[in-house]
Scaffold this active site. Structure first.
Site, mmCIF file in Angstrom:
data_model
loop_
_atom_site.group_PDB
_atom_site.id
_atom_site.type_symbol
_atom_site.label_atom_id
_atom_site.label_comp_id
_atom_site.label_asym_id
_atom_site.label_seq_id
_atom_site.Cartn_x
_atom_site.Cartn_y
_atom_site.Cartn_z
ATOM 1 N N LYS A 89 6.508 -21.324 28.361
ATOM 2 C CA LYS A 89 5.563 -22.232 28.823
ATOM 3 C C LYS A 89 6.196 -23.346 29.840
ATOM 4 O O LYS A 89 7.521 -23.376 29.907
ATOM 5 C CB LYS A 89 5.154 -23.008 27.466
ATOM 6 C CG LYS A 89 4.115 -22.241 26.951
ATOM 7 C CD LYS A 89 3.201 -23.081 25.845
ATOM 8 C CE LYS A 89 2.035 -22.219 25.336
ATOM 9 N NZ LYS A 89 1.311 -22.689 24.165
ATOM 10 N N ARG A 129 4.574 -17.214 18.446
ATOM 11 C CA ARG A 129 3.775 -16.127 19.233
ATOM 12 C C ARG A 129 4.612 -16.197 20.720
ATOM 13 O O ARG A 129 4.675 -17.180 21.311
ATOM 14 C CB ARG A 129 2.331 -16.908 19.473
ATOM 15 C CG ARG A 129 1.480 -16.144 20.696
ATOM 16 C CD ARG A 129 0.309 -16.981 20.882
ATOM 17 N NE ARG A 129 -0.703 -16.497 21.693
ATOM 18 C CZ ARG A 129 -0.653 -16.713 23.038
ATOM 19 N NH1 ARG A 129 0.042 -17.355 23.524
ATOM 20 N NH2 ARG A 129 -1.533 -15.927 23.572
#
Length: 268
Positions: free
Chosen positions: A214, A248
């Site tokens: 991210k 995740r």
């Protein structure tokens, strides 16, 4: 906690949720796995590398994403879920915040619903999850980054989500919370929520940390999405040390190894 065909010892181990984006435009791997053969090959690879749960997503939720019509999202995810369930013995999570998509995914065999809006986008979602008796990941999210006391406000928002779940009849043992790194947060907020994720344990539910590749990692290291594996591993180690039950990730092998090493040190 039971998810699909498997029991998860959420108090003593951190499990890996592998990401399968069947989209042409995801921020990190858009277009790589939106053909069936490519998708199934990638699932097989992630299973060999130690994946515990597969998370299938049909709509990119990168910053500035375009809302996808429900029928198109269904057309993307349902065939993949059906094919995965026919070929592999792995719990399947469906990453969607739309009840109609979730309903069709459940028919196809989805074992868990991963809702990035924490039941707040579609008023039918909580009732559907309760009716089907499925576990769910409920993420913290906002349309803005206007916080007073950041951590206190995140906890307040998540309590609203928990209230929606309880009122709908979702079981206490069916809820997993996600702090929502990268959603409704500034760069500083994202660092803070990773650093202080243990504060969410006060809510009483297992936690999932989703940081893989991210922007918080990209901005810190000044690296493109494809080069953020080491940064992701650092956050995974933090997650293990802070008691997260799940992470995740895109890069399964590397994160599985990091978890194994971290847990060995912690249990020594």
């Amino acid at each position: 906690m039971r998810i699909g065909c498997r029991d998860f010892d959420i108090k003593n181990h951190t499990y890996v949720m592998g990401i399968l984006n069947v989209t042409p435009d995801s921020f990190s791997d858009g277009g790589k796995f939106n053909q069936m053969d490519q998708a199934l090959f990638h699932v097989e690879e992630m299973l060999k590398e130690g994946m515990d749960i597969l998370d299938v997503g049909g709509e990119s939720t990168r910053p500035g994403y375009t809302l996808l019509p429900e029928e198109e999202e269904i057309a993307r995810v349902v065939p993949v879920i059906e094919a995965v369930k026919a070929r592999f013995d792995v719990p399947v999570s469906l990453d969607t915040y739309k009840a109609k998509v979730a309903a069709e995914g459940i028919k196809a065999g989805a074992d868990l619903i991963n809702d990035i809006w924490g039941l707040k986008y579609d008023e039918k979602m909580a009732g559907l999850i309760a009716k089907e008796g499925l576990p769910c990941v409920l993420m913290h999210n906002r349309n803005n980054t206007d916080y007073g006391d950041f951590l206190k406000d995140v906890l307040h928002d998540l309590n609203e989500t928990i209230d929606l779940a309880k009122k709908a009849g979702i079981g206490e043992d069916k809820i997993i919370l996600d702090p929502g790194v990268g959603f409704g947060k500034t760069y500083e907020h994202n660092l803070q929520i990773i650093h202080r994720i243990e504060a969410l344990h006060t809510l009483g539910y297992p936690l999932l940390l989703g940081t893989s590749r991210k922007s918080v990692i990209g901005l810190t290291l000044d690296l493109p999405a494809s080069s953020r594996v080491e940064g992701t591993i650092v956050t995974t180690v933090f997650g293990v040390m802070k008691g997260c039950a799940f992470v995740r990730v895109h890069d399964v092998k590397e994160n599985v190894r990091a978890i194994k090493m971290t847990e060995a040190i912690m249990k020594s």
